[in-house]
Design an enzyme around this catalytic site. Structure first.
Site, PDB file in Angstrom:
ATOM      1  N   GLU A 289     -20.408 -59.043  54.972  1.00 28.56           N
ATOM      2  CA  GLU A 289     -20.913 -58.016  55.884  1.00 28.56           C
ATOM      3  C   GLU A 289     -22.229 -57.430  55.373  1.00 28.56           C
ATOM      4  OE1 GLU A 289     -17.600 -55.898  58.614  1.00 28.56           O
ATOM      5  OE2 GLU A 289     -18.348 -54.615  57.030  1.00 28.56           O
ATOM      6  N   HIS A 310      -5.566 -78.971  45.526  1.00 31.44           N
ATOM      7  CA  HIS A 310      -4.862 -80.011  46.280  1.00 31.44           C
ATOM      8  C   HIS A 310      -5.209 -79.958  47.763  1.00 31.44           C
ATOM      9  CE1 HIS A 310      -2.356 -81.073  42.768  1.00 31.44           C
ATOM     10  NE2 HIS A 310      -2.706 -79.845  42.427  1.00 31.44           N
ATOM     11  N   LYS A 424     -17.007 -56.265  69.843  1.00 29.80           N
ATOM     12  CA  LYS A 424     -16.377 -55.048  70.371  1.00 29.80           C
ATOM     13  C   LYS A 424     -16.838 -54.798  71.808  1.00 29.80           C
ATOM     14  CE  LYS A 424     -16.097 -52.629  65.948  1.00 29.80           C
ATOM     15  NZ  LYS A 424     -16.636 -51.531  65.148  1.00 29.80           N
TER      16      LYS A 424
HETATM   17  O1  PA5 Z   1     -17.593 -52.148  55.766  1.00 26.91           O
HETATM   18  C1  PA5 Z   1     -17.530 -51.644  56.870  1.00 26.91           C
HETATM   19  O2  PA5 Z   1     -18.268 -50.724  57.206  1.00 26.91           O
HETATM   20  C2  PA5 Z   1     -16.503 -52.119  57.871  1.00 26.91           C
HETATM   21  O3  PA5 Z   1     -15.815 -53.220  57.411  1.00 26.91           O
HETATM   22  C3  PA5 Z   1     -15.518 -51.004  58.161  1.00 26.91           C
HETATM   23  O4  PA5 Z   1     -14.881 -50.637  56.975  1.00 26.91           O
HETATM   24  C4  PA5 Z   1     -14.477 -51.423  59.180  1.00 26.91           C
HETATM   25  O5  PA5 Z   1     -15.098 -51.866  60.345  1.00 26.91           O
HETATM   26  C5  PA5 Z   1     -13.538 -50.267  59.517  1.00 26.91           C
HETATM   27  O6  PA5 Z   1     -14.264 -49.171  59.989  1.00 26.91           O
HETATM   28  P1  PA5 Z   1     -13.633 -47.744  60.075  1.00 26.91           P
HETATM   29  O7  PA5 Z   1     -13.267 -47.303  58.713  1.00 26.91           O
HETATM   30  O8  PA5 Z   1     -14.698 -46.895  60.681  1.00 26.91           O
HETATM   31  O9  PA5 Z   1     -12.408 -47.836  60.959  1.00 26.91           O
END
Ligand code: PA5
Length: 447
Positions: A289, A310, A424
């Site tokens: 990310e 494996h 989303k």
């Molecule tokens: O690293 C990030 O920002 C994302 O992976 C969030 O942690 C994830 O989308 C969850 O978001 P939130 O804590 O707002 O529900």
């Protein structure tokens, strides 16, 4: 035993020379300064950099007191969250837990379960069915307080808990971890009187494991969060130095960027200890990310060895040469198991009699490393003295700091995730969420 995790890059020499590393050093140090001085893109999200050394004892005490209530009064605690609000706690709890904790009747403290990390209907049905006759508590983690997956899980489990215990008693066993002011979860926590903790605005989800998001579930699981934070604080110091010899985060960021520029587009995180499976998942999320944007970035993958020798072992040994490996190598186990002698020796295994299982595992690791390096796969190694809170804290901070440096070397903003919004938008349009009417018709035409 060493007192710290150690990074070794000697076996990356097949693809990165010392001269290349020296040449890129000023760039790596400059990227590190960008992280530390907050002069780059995403500088609003650097609250994690000094978090370990500045975490207030009062906050730790509050988390421990909250954890004690859940530990004393619940048979099961469900931690709800997704992405960065899930993987840090899951990774640490898995790494420290007995592999069969879930099946033990003598297990001390509540069983820790997770929800909100998927939208599996069977998963949620079976979880609620399991919880129906249990005394359970909920930790609901969402920084934004609006993420769909945890919100669905929370609505279901909250309704179940309130049905079982009544609204007031249920509220005693619900803890919300969210933004200080914004989001539906903050509104709910304030209105319903839940115990709550704040995720600071300047700490992004995937860098939040050392905030209550990670620390509270870890404390409820019975692990030493002070030692975890202490390990991270040790690495915070080490990873602020400006030399490859002293700063493993600087070296890791530099080596992986050299490898990327030479065509190594995939990094495989390898473990030889099944307890580290979710640590690799946490690492994948952190790097995926943070770096995968603007059509750039190393693809973070992971394997569990020797299991995956494996399956994926063939590809790694012999497939396209665009990969490198980073091995999490655990030096010492918590238990000893000796392979017994067998008089009949029908399995031909007496050559291993008297040896520890861990010796076989280490020889598998070394044999694989040599085979992969010979096969053209550069190999980085992070030695972890043992799976303890202290060393996991070191590992977490090391990877976080390296991620910030590496992202800036790559030329991206490591602290945003614009690509996550696309699915989303489509999902909401398909589900007729108010406000998505315009997109809805267009996307439904593509069904
Ligand atoms: O690293 C990030 O920002 C994302 O992976 C969030 O942690 C994830 O989308 C969850 O978001 P939130 O804590 O707002 O529900």
């Amino acid at each position: 035993m060493s007192s710290a995790i150690q990074l070794s890059v000697d076996n990356a020499a097949i693809a990165v020379t010392k001269a290349q590393l020296d040449a890129i050093a000023p760039e790596a140090v400059s990227a590190m300064h960008t992280v530390e001085q907050g002069t780059g893109a995403g500088a609003d999200f650097l609250g994690w950099v000094n978090l370990p050394s500045t975490l207030q004892p009062a906050l730790i005490a509050d988390m421990l007191a909250t954890a004690a209530v859940l530990r004393n009064e619940c048979e099961v605690v469900v931690s709800i969250g997704i992405g960065g609000s899930y993987l840090g706690a899951k990774a640490v709890i898995e790494a420290l837990s007995d592999s069969f904790a879930a099946y033990r009747h003598d297990h001390k403290g509540p069983k820790m379960l997770f929800a909100g990390q998927n939208i599996g209907e069977d998963y949620l049905y079976e979880l609620m069915d399991y919880l129906d006759d249990k005394k359970f508590g909920i930790i609901v983690n969402s920084k934004s307080g609006t993420t769909t997956e945890p919100a669905i899980a929370f609505r279901l489990l909250k309704e179940l808990l309130e049905r079982k215990e009544g609204k007031e008693a249920a509220a005693r066993h619900i803890v919300a971890i969210t933004d200080a002011r914004r989001g539906a979860l903050r509104t709910m926590a304030d209105k319903e009187g839940y115990k709550s903790f704040v995720i600071d605005d300047n700490v992004g989800g995937r860098f939040s494991v050392l905030t209550p998001v990670g620390l509270l579930p870890i404390a409820v699981a019975g692990f030493d969060i002070k030692a975890l934070v202490e390990g991270a604080a040790q690495m915070e110091k080490v990873c602020a130095t400006e030399s490859y010899d002293t700063n493993p985060a600087l070296l890791y960021a530099a080596v992986r960027n050299c490898l990327y520029r030479s065509g190594k587009k995939i990094e495989i995180m390898v473990n030889y200890n099944p307890k580290l499976h979710y640590f690799a998942e946490w690492w994948k999320q952190l790097y995926g990310e943070s770096e995968g944007k603007d059509h750039k970035g190393i693809f973070p993958a992971a394997v569990d060895n020797s299991t995956d020798l494996h399956s994926m072992g063939q590809w790694i040994q012999d497939g396209e040469r665009t990969i490198f490996e980073t091995v999490l190598s655990v030096d010492a186990t918590h238990h000893e198991t000796i392979i017994p002698t067998d008089a009949a020796n029908l399995d031909g295994l007496n050559f291993l009699a008297g040896k520890r299982v861990d010796e076989v595992n280490h020889m598998a690791e070394i044999g694989t490393r040599i085979a992969h390096v010979d096969g053209g796969v550069p190999n980085l190694r992070v030695n972890v003295p043992m799976l303890t809170e202290l060393y996991l804290g070191q590992l977490i901070y090391f990877f976080e700091k390296a991620c910030g440096i590496s992202g800036y070397m790559l030329g991206v903003n490591p602290f945003n995730q614009p690509g996550v919004e696309d699915y989303k938008r489509n999902m909401f349009a398909l589900l007729d969420k108010p406000g998505y009417e315009a997109e809805s018709a267009a996307i439904k035409a593509r069904l």
